[in-house]
Design a protein around this motif. Structure first.
Motif, mmCIF file in Angstrom:
data_model
loop_
_atom_site.group_PDB
_atom_site.id
_atom_site.type_symbol
_atom_site.label_atom_id
_atom_site.label_comp_id
_atom_site.label_asym_id
_atom_site.label_seq_id
_atom_site.Cartn_x
_atom_site.Cartn_y
_atom_site.Cartn_z
ATOM 1 N N LEU A 3 -12.875 5.369 -28.297
ATOM 2 C CA LEU A 3 -12.844 3.923 -28.103
ATOM 3 C C LEU A 3 -14.252 3.410 -27.860
ATOM 4 O O LEU A 3 -15.099 4.091 -27.305
ATOM 5 N N ARG A 4 -14.469 2.170 -28.256
ATOM 6 C CA ARG A 4 -15.746 1.540 -27.980
ATOM 7 C C ARG A 4 -15.798 1.160 -26.505
ATOM 8 O O ARG A 4 -14.788 1.086 -25.820
ATOM 9 N N GLU A 7 -13.646 -1.813 -25.657
ATOM 10 C CA GLU A 7 -12.217 -1.500 -25.579
ATOM 11 C C GLU A 7 -11.889 -0.754 -24.287
ATOM 12 O O GLU A 7 -10.844 -0.979 -23.686
ATOM 13 N N ARG A 8 -12.781 0.135 -23.867
ATOM 14 C CA ARG A 8 -12.563 0.848 -22.599
ATOM 15 C C ARG A 8 -12.539 -0.115 -21.417
ATOM 16 O O ARG A 8 -11.729 0.031 -20.506
#
Length: 95
Positions: A3-4, A7-8
């Motif tokens: 995940l980017r 997004e995290r």
């Protein structure tokens, strides 16, 4: 799947809000699958998918080798027969 960072952060924020809104549900989700051994194995991946792929590749290679060695060979070409030159009538020349 990685995940980017964005997004995290969003997922961490959702997790924090869920913990504040419904602590019982957050606790239940945190322990979800902890007592199921198949869940822990599936998360790690493991060697089984690689072993299956290797077995399929070996079977395909074996079938190709079998096909190669058992296929009938092409017949050798027949030697060319000497061409028959038609005899031409030679007319005697003067003299």
């Amino acid at each position: 799947m990685a995940l980017r960072e964005y997004e995290r952060r969003i997922l961490a924020e959702i997790e924090q809000r869920l913990g504040e809104d419904d602590p019982a549900l957050a606790g239940h989700l945190a322990t979800f699958g902890a007592d199921d051994p198949s869940f822990a194995r599936a998360a790690g991946g493991g060697w089984r998918p690689w072993a299956v792929c290797a077995m399929i590749a070996m079977a395909a290679a074996g079938l190709l080798a079998l096909l190669f060695f058992t296929a009938p060979s092409t017949p050798a070409p027949e030697p060319a027969s000497p061409r028959q030159v038609p005899e031409t009538a030679v007319e005697p020349g003067p003299g």
